[in-house]
Design a protein around this motif. Structure first.
Motif, PDB file in Angstrom:
ATOM      1  N   LYS A 114      13.319  61.869  47.837  1.00 32.14           N
ATOM      2  CA  LYS A 114      13.318  63.288  47.501  1.00 32.14           C
ATOM      3  C   LYS A 114      13.305  63.448  45.983  1.00 32.14           C
ATOM      4  CE  LYS A 114      15.200  63.084  51.732  1.00 32.14           C
ATOM      5  NZ  LYS A 114      15.712  61.870  52.384  1.00 32.14           N
ATOM      6  N   TYR A 115      12.841  64.622  45.558  1.00 27.83           N
ATOM      7  CA  TYR A 115      12.761  64.911  44.145  1.00 27.83           C
ATOM      8  C   TYR A 115      13.282  66.316  43.876  1.00 27.83           C
ATOM      9  CZ  TYR A 115       9.638  60.880  44.271  1.00 27.83           C
ATOM     10  OH  TYR A 115       9.119  59.639  44.465  1.00 27.83           O
ATOM     11  N   ILE A 116      13.940  66.491  42.746  1.00 26.60           N
ATOM     12  CA  ILE A 116      14.429  67.789  42.292  1.00 26.60           C
ATOM     13  C   ILE A 116      13.478  68.290  41.214  1.00 26.60           C
ATOM     14  CG2 ILE A 116      16.329  69.025  41.208  1.00 26.60           C
ATOM     15  CD1 ILE A 116      18.231  67.023  42.422  1.00 26.60           C
ATOM     16  N   VAL A 117      12.938  69.484  41.415  1.00 29.17           N
ATOM     17  CA  VAL A 117      11.926  70.027  40.507  1.00 29.17           C
ATOM     18  C   VAL A 117      12.559  71.091  39.619  1.00 29.17           C
ATOM     19  CG1 VAL A 117      10.091  69.574  42.155  1.00 29.17           C
ATOM     20  CG2 VAL A 117      11.215  71.800  42.160  1.00 29.17           C
ATOM     21  N   TYR A 118      11.861  71.435  38.539  1.00 34.30           N
ATOM     22  CA  TYR A 118      12.303  72.498  37.656  1.00 34.30           C
ATOM     23  C   TYR A 118      12.087  73.856  38.329  1.00 34.30           C
ATOM     24  CZ  TYR A 118      12.682  69.106  33.878  1.00 34.30           C
ATOM     25  OH  TYR A 118      13.056  68.044  33.105  1.00 34.30           O
ATOM     26  N   GLU A 119      12.901  74.833  37.903  1.00 34.12           N
ATOM     27  CA  GLU A 119      12.821  76.154  38.513  1.00 34.12           C
ATOM     28  C   GLU A 119      11.479  76.820  38.253  1.00 34.12           C
ATOM     29  OE1 GLU A 119      14.758  80.023  37.036  1.00 34.12           O
ATOM     30  OE2 GLU A 119      16.208  79.192  38.455  1.00 34.12           O
ATOM     31  N   ASN A 120      10.946  76.697  37.031  1.00 34.84           N
ATOM     32  CA  ASN A 120       9.663  77.336  36.732  1.00 34.84           C
ATOM     33  C   ASN A 120       8.523  76.717  37.523  1.00 34.84           C
ATOM     34  OD1 ASN A 120       9.796  74.902  35.472  1.00 34.84           O
ATOM     35  ND2 ASN A 120       9.098  75.608  33.474  1.00 34.84           N
ATOM     36  N   CYS A 121       8.626  75.425  37.812  1.00 37.13           N
ATOM     37  CA  CYS A 121       7.608  74.798  38.655  1.00 37.13           C
ATOM     38  C   CYS A 121       7.685  75.304  40.092  1.00 37.13           C
ATOM     39  CB  CYS A 121       7.764  73.279  38.626  1.00 37.13           C
ATOM     40  SG  CYS A 121       7.538  72.537  36.996  1.00 37.13           S
ATOM     41  N   LEU A 122       8.905  75.565  40.560  1.00 39.15           N
ATOM     42  CA  LEU A 122       9.061  76.070  41.915  1.00 39.15           C
ATOM     43  C   LEU A 122       8.583  77.516  42.031  1.00 39.15           C
ATOM     44  CD1 LEU A 122      10.146  75.441  44.754  1.00 39.15           C
ATOM     45  CD2 LEU A 122      12.363  76.287  44.020  1.00 39.15           C
ATOM     46  N   LEU A 123       8.832  78.313  40.989  1.00 38.15           N
ATOM     47  CA  LEU A 123       8.404  79.714  41.037  1.00 38.15           C
ATOM     48  C   LEU A 123       6.890  79.872  40.930  1.00 38.15           C
ATOM     49  CD1 LEU A 123      11.148  81.410  38.812  1.00 38.15           C
ATOM     50  CD2 LEU A 123      10.979  81.380  41.307  1.00 38.15           C
ATOM     51  N   GLU A 124       6.206  78.833  40.407  1.00 33.80           N
ATOM     52  CA  GLU A 124       4.749  78.912  40.342  1.00 33.80           C
ATOM     53  C   GLU A 124       4.115  78.993  41.723  1.00 33.80           C
ATOM     54  OE1 GLU A 124       3.375  75.613  38.134  1.00 33.80           O
ATOM     55  OE2 GLU A 124       4.097  76.355  36.187  1.00 33.80           O
ATOM     56  N   LEU A 125       4.822  78.482  42.731  1.00 31.51           N
ATOM     57  CA  LEU A 125       4.281  78.527  44.091  1.00 31.51           C
ATOM     58  C   LEU A 125       4.237  79.940  44.643  1.00 31.51           C
ATOM     59  CD1 LEU A 125       6.162  75.443  45.577  1.00 31.51           C
ATOM     60  CD2 LEU A 125       3.840  75.506  44.656  1.00 31.51           C
ATOM     61  N   PHE A 126       5.018  80.862  44.053  1.00 33.18           N
ATOM     62  CA  PHE A 126       5.101  82.219  44.573  1.00 33.18           C
ATOM     63  C   PHE A 126       4.363  83.233  43.688  1.00 33.18           C
ATOM     64  CE2 PHE A 126       8.860  79.865  45.855  1.00 33.18           C
ATOM     65  CZ  PHE A 126       8.871  80.076  47.234  1.00 33.18           C
ATOM     66  N   GLU A 127       3.630  82.760  42.699  1.00 37.94           N
ATOM     67  CA  GLU A 127       2.944  83.695  41.817  1.00 37.94           C
ATOM     68  C   GLU A 127       1.775  84.378  42.519  1.00 37.94           C
ATOM     69  OE1 GLU A 127       1.823  81.592  38.345  1.00 37.94           O
ATOM     70  OE2 GLU A 127       3.864  81.498  37.505  1.00 37.94           O
ATOM     71  N   LEU A 128       1.042  83.640  43.312  1.00 33.24           N
ATOM     72  CA  LEU A 128      -0.116  84.182  44.021  1.00 33.24           C
ATOM     73  C   LEU A 128       0.134  84.158  45.519  1.00 33.24           C
ATOM     74  CD1 LEU A 128      -3.079  82.519  42.083  1.00 33.24           C
ATOM     75  CD2 LEU A 128      -2.142  84.811  41.774  1.00 33.24           C
ATOM     76  N   CYS A 129      -0.312  85.224  46.176  1.00 34.60           N
ATOM     77  CA  CYS A 129      -0.180  85.301  47.635  1.00 34.60           C
ATOM     78  C   CYS A 129      -1.206  84.368  48.273  1.00 34.60           C
ATOM     79  CB  CYS A 129      -0.395  86.731  48.101  1.00 34.60           C
ATOM     80  SG  CYS A 129      -0.312  86.913  49.909  1.00 34.60           S
ATOM     81  N   PRO A 130      -0.800  83.483  49.197  1.00 41.45           N
ATOM     82  CA  PRO A 130      -1.770  82.559  49.802  1.00 41.45           C
ATOM     83  C   PRO A 130      -2.759  83.256  50.736  1.00 41.45           C
ATOM     84  CG  PRO A 130       0.369  82.344  50.856  1.00 41.45           C
ATOM     85  CD  PRO A 130       0.563  83.258  49.686  1.00 41.45           C
ATOM     86  N   VAL A 131      -2.505  84.506  51.100  1.00 40.80           N
ATOM     87  CA  VAL A 131      -3.395  85.224  52.028  1.00 40.80           C
ATOM     88  C   VAL A 131      -4.437  86.039  51.274  1.00 40.80           C
ATOM     89  CG1 VAL A 131      -3.491  86.881  53.917  1.00 40.80           C
ATOM     90  CG2 VAL A 131      -1.556  85.295  53.755  1.00 40.80           C
ATOM     91  N   CYS A 132      -3.953  86.902  50.352  1.00 35.74           N
ATOM     92  CA  CYS A 132      -4.866  87.798  49.644  1.00 35.74           C
ATOM     93  C   CYS A 132      -5.097  87.400  48.191  1.00 35.74           C
ATOM     94  CB  CYS A 132      -4.355  89.229  49.711  1.00 35.74           C
ATOM     95  SG  CYS A 132      -2.744  89.458  48.936  1.00 35.74           S
ATOM     96  N   SER A 133      -4.423  86.358  47.726  1.00 34.05           N
ATOM     97  CA  SER A 133      -4.585  85.848  46.353  1.00 34.05           C
ATOM     98  C   SER A 133      -4.233  86.881  45.287  1.00 34.05           C
ATOM     99  CB  SER A 133      -6.022  85.348  46.127  1.00 34.05           C
ATOM    100  OG  SER A 133      -6.320  84.312  47.021  1.00 34.05           O
ATOM    101  N   SER A 134      -3.356  87.820  45.606  1.00 29.51           N
ATOM    102  CA  SER A 134      -2.922  88.822  44.630  1.00 29.51           C
ATOM    103  C   SER A 134      -1.610  88.388  43.996  1.00 29.51           C
ATOM    104  CB  SER A 134      -2.749  90.177  45.307  1.00 29.51           C
ATOM    105  OG  SER A 134      -1.783  90.094  46.332  1.00 29.51           O
TER     106      SER A 134
END
Length: 529
Positions: free
Chosen positions: A157-177
């Protein structure tokens, strides 16, 4: 193969004539579903080998014997078949090309496990120098060794930085907004420890966490609260009169609470002034914790020079007596009075010939709140309240000079009026004019209620759930943190829409059952302090 040939070849291999005696040994040939137990004699000069020499029963069974059965043995790595006896071993009977006959009947899983235990016990009791013993052991060892893939929980397992984790939620995977991400942090060591253990992530021990909390966290929380409380008390001491509300919250449901926290709130600003945590064994039981908490809070306010106008509480009997002896004006919260009255009306409406009472319940509740808000004195409240008895009988003039006539218009919608002298009328009048209930109506709060206190108690549940047991200092610090959060968001303004108009929301409280309430929608809470 004929049974006679089997017997002859078995006799040649063993070299022993079958002379049967009463003593016998159990012998099992895998693949044959039947077999009788026959006594086998043991010669003094040769090793006795058990075999099945009895005639087969008269029923069709599946076998694995063929013409090539007794030829040169060829071991098959894909099976574990062997002849198992309690004291002696015979060469295993294997076949390279099994017959296309009915498959042998499967045994239950429980029997398989029991047979495996007996098989292992027979291995320990057999002579290690026997070749059949070595062969059987090697077969089982080689066939039972199966390579398995690593389970998922052993994967690194790996512990990631918070900003790297929040990058996953910047764009919606359905509508890309673009997404509006709002981060909220709520941590608890016990909960996080469970998560870490599930993922296999290393963390500090609970003893180390408690050491850091006792040394740094808890003293900082207590110091911060005392400092903020002194500032608030100094501000209140400069006012002429202060209206406060008080109520107790237990740390567990029911009447077996260990801790009771009494909260005093400034009802004019809806801010928490003081919190007193009382342990039940200090006062002789959980019933006495509310009075002790109020005494400590009032002593603190008096020592700080705060002048009280009145206090709004529930109808706790010990609180009533204590405040009456102290000469402090006390009012009752209307919701607590309404709650008891509504329960009695619900119970009455379930009786025979009293169903019509249910149709008047909401109107009676509205009349109770109107009585409290529109009256200035206790007798006026009683006069307005007792007028409801005439009103439900379609009589709108009253004998009491403090309230001689109903204030509604003369045009009234057609309603199902109660008949004087009926069972429903008599039972309802008895509920509404109860002596203790009338005393409660006389002391209804005309201005502020304790709804803000109830809202604060719901916030405390987020910081200190009733399903978790905390030590005294841990419970106290969580109460202070909940007060910080509540006071920080006490002045939140009402949110507005796109056209700058105020917004509202519908609430469906449990107390109203099928009813709803219209509430102001406030801005989102903050977590700065």
């Amino acid at each position: 193969m004929p049974l006679r040939r089997i017997r002859e070849e078995a006799g040649v291999m063993s070299g022993v004539k079958s002379s049967l005696k009463t003593g016998h040994e159990k012998c099992i040939i895998p693949g044959i579903e039947t077999g009788a137990i026959r006594p086998v004699s043991q010669a003094s000069t040769s090793r006795s080998i058990g075999c099945q020499t009895d005639p087969l029963p008269k029923r069709s069974v599946g076998t694995q014997l063929s013409k090539d059965t007794l030829k040169t043995h060829v071991r098959s790595r894909a099976s574990q078949t062997s002849v198992v006896c309690e004291n002696v071993w015979s060469p295993p009977l294997l076949t390279s090309t099994p017959l296309k006959s009915l498959p042998p009947k499967k045994r239950p899983r429980l029997e398989l496990e029991e047979d495996d235990d007996e098989w292992e016990a027979s291995i320990e009791a057999t002579d290690p120098n026997d070749s059949t013993f070595i062969q059987s052991v090697s077969m089982t060892t080689e066939s039972s060794t199966v390579s398995q893939a690593s389970p998922p929980y052993d994967v690194p397992k790996y512990i990631v930085y918070e900003n790297c984790l929040l990058e996953l939620f910047e764009l919606c995977p359905v509508c890309s907004s673009m997404c509006d991400v709002r981060k909220t942090i709520r941590t608890s060591f016990i909960q996080m420890k469970k998560v870490f253990n599930a993922f296999g992530v290393k963390s500090m021990r609970y003893q180390a966490f408690r050491k850091h909390a006792k040394t740094y966290l808890e003293p900082a929380i207590v110091w911060k609260w005392k400092r903020a409380q002194q500032v608030e008390l100094q501000r209140l001491s400069q006012q002429s009169k202060v209206i406060i509300g008080g109520d107790m919250r237990a740390d567990s449901p029911g009447h077996c609470a260990k801790f009771g926290s009494y909260t005093v709130m400034n009802l004019e600003t809806s801010t928490v002034i003081d919190i007193q945590l009382v342990q039940s064994n200090e006062v002789g039981g959980s019933y006495y914790m509310e009075k002790e908490g109020l005494k400590r809070s009032l002593a603190l306010l008096e020592a700080s020079g705060v002048t009280l106008d009145c206090i709004v509480t529930d109808r706790h009997l010990q609180i009533q007596k204590y405040l009456r002896e102290k000469g402090i004006t006390q009012y009752y919260d209307v919701w607590h009075i309404d709650k008891g009255m509504s329960k009695n009306i619900d119970k009455l409406a379930k009786e025979k010939d009293c169903e019509v009472v249910k149709k008047w319940q909401q109107s009676i509740r509205n009349h109770l709140y109107w009585t409290a808000s529109s009256s200035k004195t206790g007798p006026e409240k009683v006069a307005k309240w007792t007028s409801v008895i005439n009103h439900i009988h379609n009589i709108h003039t009253h004998e009491d000079p403090l309230f001689p006539k109903c204030e509604h218009s003369d045009v009234i919608d057609k309603r199902r009026w109660l008949k004087p002298g009926s069972k429903a009328s008599y039972r309802l009048e008895k509920v509404l004019t109860n002596k203790r209930f009338i005393k409660g109506v006389e002391k209804l709060s005309p201005h502020h209620q304790t709804s803000s206190l109830e809202a604060f108690h719901s916030v405390v549940i987020r910081f200190a759930p009733k399903s978790v047991v905390y030590p005294f200092i841990g419970m106290l610090c969580r109460l202070y943190l909940s007060a910080f959060h509540f006071n920080e968001n006490a002045y939140r303004p009402q949110s507005t829409g796109a056209l700058r108009d105020p917004t509202f929301k519908l609430a469906f409280p449990k107390a109203k059952k099928e009813g709803y309430s219209l509430k102001r929608r406030k801005t989102e809470p903050t977590f700065c302090k």
